[in-house]
Each structure stands twice: as C-alpha cells, then as structure tokens.
Write an enzyme that holds these catalytic residues in place. Structure first.
Site, PDB file in Angstrom:
ATOM      1  N   CYS A 163      51.289  63.855  81.712  1.00 36.73           N
ATOM      2  CA  CYS A 163      52.680  63.631  82.130  1.00 36.73           C
ATOM      3  C   CYS A 163      52.922  64.152  83.544  1.00 36.73           C
ATOM      4  O   CYS A 163      54.057  64.359  83.948  1.00 36.73           O
ATOM      5  CB  CYS A 163      53.652  64.253  81.130  1.00 36.73           C
ATOM      6  SG  CYS A 163      53.391  66.007  80.875  1.00 36.73           S
TER       7      CYS A 163
ATOM      8  N   ASP B  76      48.191  74.721  69.140  1.00 37.87           N
ATOM      9  CA  ASP B  76      49.114  74.995  70.244  1.00 37.87           C
ATOM     10  C   ASP B  76      49.008  76.469  70.592  1.00 37.87           C
ATOM     11  O   ASP B  76      48.799  77.299  69.715  1.00 37.87           O
ATOM     12  CB  ASP B  76      50.564  74.640  69.885  1.00 37.87           C
ATOM     13  CG  ASP B  76      51.419  74.392  71.122  1.00 37.87           C
ATOM     14  OD1 ASP B  76      51.709  73.226  71.436  1.00 37.87           O
ATOM     15  OD2 ASP B  76      51.770  75.394  71.796  1.00 37.87           O
TER      16      ASP B  76
ATOM     17  N   ASP C  67      47.438  66.027  74.572  1.00 39.60           N
ATOM     18  CA  ASP C  67      48.727  65.776  75.236  1.00 39.60           C
ATOM     19  C   ASP C  67      49.196  67.058  75.923  1.00 39.60           C
ATOM     20  O   ASP C  67      50.149  67.688  75.478  1.00 39.60           O
ATOM     21  CB  ASP C  67      49.748  65.300  74.188  1.00 39.60           C
ATOM     22  CG  ASP C  67      51.120  65.039  74.788  1.00 39.60           C
ATOM     23  OD1 ASP C  67      51.200  64.801  76.015  1.00 39.60           O
ATOM     24  OD2 ASP C  67      52.108  65.082  74.036  1.00 39.60           O
TER      25      ASP C  67
HETATM   26  N1  SAH Z   1      52.052  66.581  71.770  1.00 39.62           N
HETATM   27  C1  SAH Z   1      53.402  67.071  71.697  1.00 39.62           C
HETATM   28  C2  SAH Z   1      53.943  67.583  73.013  1.00 39.62           C
HETATM   29  C3  SAH Z   1      53.036  68.574  73.689  1.00 39.62           C
HETATM   30  S1  SAH Z   1      53.800  69.457  74.980  1.00 39.62           S
HETATM   31  C4  SAH Z   1      54.299  65.932  71.186  1.00 39.62           C
HETATM   32  O1  SAH Z   1      53.879  64.795  71.205  1.00 39.62           O
HETATM   33  O2  SAH Z   1      55.412  66.213  70.755  1.00 39.62           O
HETATM   34  C5  SAH Z   1      52.538  70.527  75.457  1.00 39.62           C
HETATM   35  C6  SAH Z   1      52.281  71.662  74.484  1.00 39.62           C
HETATM   36  O3  SAH Z   1      51.099  72.318  74.922  1.00 39.62           O
HETATM   37  C7  SAH Z   1      53.365  72.739  74.426  1.00 39.62           C
HETATM   38  O4  SAH Z   1      53.792  72.883  73.104  1.00 39.62           O
HETATM   39  C8  SAH Z   1      52.659  74.015  74.921  1.00 39.62           C
HETATM   40  O5  SAH Z   1      53.023  75.177  74.162  1.00 39.62           O
HETATM   41  C9  SAH Z   1      51.205  73.697  74.674  1.00 39.62           C
HETATM   42  N2  SAH Z   1      50.222  74.333  75.553  1.00 39.62           N
HETATM   43  C10 SAH Z   1      50.305  74.551  76.881  1.00 39.62           C
HETATM   44  N3  SAH Z   1      49.138  75.052  77.355  1.00 39.62           N
HETATM   45  C11 SAH Z   1      48.302  75.143  76.294  1.00 39.62           C
HETATM   46  C12 SAH Z   1      46.948  75.577  76.130  1.00 39.62           C
HETATM   47  N4  SAH Z   1      46.228  75.989  77.182  1.00 39.62           N
HETATM   48  N5  SAH Z   1      46.412  75.523  74.897  1.00 39.62           N
HETATM   49  C13 SAH Z   1      47.129  75.079  73.836  1.00 39.62           C
HETATM   50  N6  SAH Z   1      48.404  74.656  73.938  1.00 39.62           N
HETATM   51  C14 SAH Z   1      48.986  74.687  75.143  1.00 39.62           C
END
Ligand code: SAH
Length: 387
Positions: free
Chosen positions: A330, A242, A290
């Site tokens: 989403c 993340d 995700d």
């Molecule tokens: N998979 C998680 C929800 C993910 S929400 C679940 O099931 O609970 C999306 C996440 O992506 C967030 O935590 C955000 O911090 C992260 N994020 C956003 N852009 C990103 C990037 N370019 N690289 C890595 N993480 C990212």
C-alpha cells in the site's frame, strides 16, 4: 463573489490535464483567500479554470472541486449523492465500506466510511474541515446514521495546520461495532482501530482470497484477520500473524465469533518468523502478505524495496509448488511496475518459477482517478509457484 486565486502557466497546464492539485510554487496570487475557502481559480492570462479548496499552509495550495465556469449551489450534495450511487454498484451487499474517497469522488480530502449504522468522517484539509458542519448535516439527511465519529487523527492534518482529534459529531458510536464481510462477522473499533477501524480497501481482496487458498495457509500482517478468516473457511489450517498483541487478540475474538477453530495466531515480527519457519524446514500451501506501507515518503523507497524483496523472497521459499502467494503493497511511492520487478527478483533468488495469476488493487469503493497516479496506492498480486 468568491475570492480569485491566480496560478502560473505550469499550474494552469496541470489543471487542464485533469490533475486536482496545484502546489504552492505554482500559485502567484491569493489575495483575500482565507484558510479553507472555496476560491475561483484563474490562469496567468485570466482564463477561468474552475473552483478549488484553498489551503493557507499545505504545499498543496489548491484542490480542484469543479472545472466548470460556475460552481453549482448544491455541489456538495450532488457529489455526495453521486458517491452514494456508485456504492450501490461497487459495494452492493457490503455492510462496511467507503462512502466517499476524496479525489476519487470529486471531494478532495474528504473520507467517509460506513460501518453498519455508523459513519466515520475524516476532513483532511482546511477546505473540508471548514465545510464539516454542512457535510455532517448532509450525511445525516442522506444516510440517517445512528452516529458519526470524526477520526481526524491522521498525520496529514498537521500539514494543514489542523489539530489531531477524535470525537462524536452526531448521535452515538459504541466502543465496538460489529459488521459483516463476505458472510463473516467482524468487530471494529472505530475510536481506536487502525485507519477508521478496518482495512476497507482490502474488502474485495479478502473476498477473492478463498478462491486461491488451500491446505496450510500463512497470513502475515493479519491485523484483525481480514484475510485469515475468509480463507479459514476453505483451508485446513491458518496461521495468522501480527506484531501487535491487540491485533492478535482481535483475530482470536473474530475467529471465535464465527466458530472457526482452524485459525492459530502468533504475535511475532513477520521478518523473524519467516526466517524461523524456513530454518525449521516448514512449508505452506498458500501465503498472504499485506504489510503496512514500508515507504511512507519518496526518501524511504530504497529501504522499502529491500523490505518487500525480503518478505516475498522468504515467502516464496516457504511456498509449496502449486501454491499461491497473495502479496500486497500500500506504498504509493512503490508503483505497480516497481513491485512487479521486486517480485520477479525475489522469485529469481528463491529459484522459483512463478506465474502472475491476477493483478488487483484497492476495492472499487476507493476509486482511482485516471491520470492521477497518487490515487492508486494499493497493489495486490496473486502469484502461483509452478516449481
Ligand atoms: N491484512 C490486514 C491489514 C494489515 S495492516 C487486513 O486485510 O485487514 C498491517 C498490519 O501489520 C498491522 O496490523 C500491523 O500491526 C502489522 N505489522 C506491522 N509490522 C509488522 C511486522 N514486522 N510483523 C508483523 N506484523 C506487523
């Protein structure tokens, strides 16, 4: 006597087709309708169409709450009871789940999430904001929570002229609340976490993931490890990624809480990391993607498509033959058929033969209303790389 609001022919047709929203341009008269009032809705010829929440500011002027000729006195209680009854099926056994999902429960713009003994409330229009005291009283009566927190900080509130605020509405809510999902313990920060603390819309997909994950797994966009920890129980090694340091710290704490020692973390940008991993010639037996909504509006769709294509193309290249890719979007504006097309084009560019194992969506406690495409936002494809 409730104030009457008149809609034009187009508005009438829309309501009669079953859509719960009427836009500003289709409302022709709204005298006496105050912000957030429950109003009677009538067609251009005076035909009664039902009852709605009125908004004085939003492009969405009316949100239908009842299609019948009369509005039952206890309609709010009835809808909440119905919503709860459905959770006894759709969220059986879960300790954290969505209790009320707006339009999907006939209560437009109202969100109620449950985290064990605590509830988180969002009133996202003038209508539900105005009814907040009644809603809180009913939730206390029906669910006896130890505390209710209002997480009224989503940006959509500004379209209603409502301020952003986070605060207690009832009892007490601690800084961290521990919940259980599929036999694992997770810490949730209801005050400051994303959404209302956790991504409850992925609950059923988290639980399905272990059926497909094995060997060495990559979980991009991991947040608190919702997918990573479930698959860690069946896989050899999980790399959870993340971009947020807070999120990564939380994945580590959650892994520790559950005694899972095969989860490693990385606070990296998934776009960069996928490239680096490919450059180093690495391979994974399963990949989970995700990402956050790349397209938050219609204008952002083109750029979002490129983003989805890039991460899925790179993920398929890293995936060993026989392995599964669990990939989600989403973004409401990128529809299921669009995503399927993007995935097919990513597979073609990766030179991969891929089968579609499952097409999934948001958990069943986030109901999709038939004929109302706006309520279907989370898509989750399970793909398998043949060769
Ligand atoms: N998979 C998680 C929800 C993910 S929400 C679940 O099931 O609970 C999306 C996440 O992506 C967030 O935590 C955000 O911090 C992260 N994020 C956003 N852009 C990103 C990037 N370019 N690289 C890595 N993480 C990212």
């Amino acid at each position: 006597m409730l104030p009457s609001v008149v809609v034009n022919k187009k508005g009438e047709a829309r309501i009669r087709r079953g859509h719960p929203w009427v836009f500003r341009s289709d409302v022709t008269r709204a005298e006496g309708a105050t912000p957030g009032a429950v109003v009677r809705v009538v067609g251009p010829q005076g035909r009664p169409l039902g009852y709605a929440f009125f908004s004085s500011q939003s492009e969405i002027r009316l949100r239908i709450v009842e299609r019948g000729e009369t509005l039952p006195v206890g309609f709010l209680r009835d809808r909440l009871r119905q919503a709860l009854a459905w959770r006894a099926t759709a969220a059986a056994g879960a300790s954290a789940y969505r209790v009320v999902h707006g339009e999907g429960d006939g209560l437009p713009s109202l969100i109620v999430d449950r985290y064990g003994d605590y509830l988180v409330l969002q009133t996202l229009s003038q209508g539900t904001e105005r009814l907040k005291p009644e809603i809180v009283a009913l939730l206390v009566e029906l669910l006896q929570p130890k505390g209710i927190l209002e997480r009224n900080d989503p940006r959509v509130r500004s379209f209603e002229g409502l301020e952003s605020k986070v605060g207690l509405l009832h009892g007490e809510v601690p800084e961290q609340v521990e919940v259980e999902e599929g036999g694992l313990r997770f810490e949730a920060d209801l005050w400051r976490g994303q959404k209302t603390g956790l991504f409850l819309d992925q609950r059923e997909n988290h639980l399905m993931a272990p059926a497909y994950a094995r060997g060495r797994v990559l979980d991009g966009f991991s947040y608190n490890g919702g997918f990573a920890l479930q698959v860690a129980r069946v896989a050899e090694q999980v790399l959870a990624v993340d971009v947020s340091e807070d999120a990564v710290a939380r994945i580590r704490r959650n892994a520790e809480l559950n005694g899972l020692s095969n989860v490693t973390t990385s606070d990296a940008n998934v776009f960069d990391l996928l490239r680096d991993l490919a450059d180093r010639g690495e391979h994974f037996d399963s990949v989970i993607l995700d990402p956050p909504a790349f397209a938050k509006s219609k204008d952002a769709v083109e750029k979002a498509r490129r983003g989805y294509k890039e991460i899925n193309l790179r993920a398929l290249k890293l995936l060993s033959p026989g392995g599964c890719l669990i990939t989600c979007s989403c973004s409401y504006h990128v529809h299921e058929s669009d995503l399927e097309e993007i995935l097919a084009s990513a597979a073609a560019d990766a030179g991969a033969t891929v089968t579609v194992v499952e097409k999934r969506r948001q958990a069943r406690d986030h109901p999709v209303v038939l004929g109302v495409p706006e309520t279907y936002y989370l898509k989750c494809f399970v793909l398998r790389r043949l060769a």
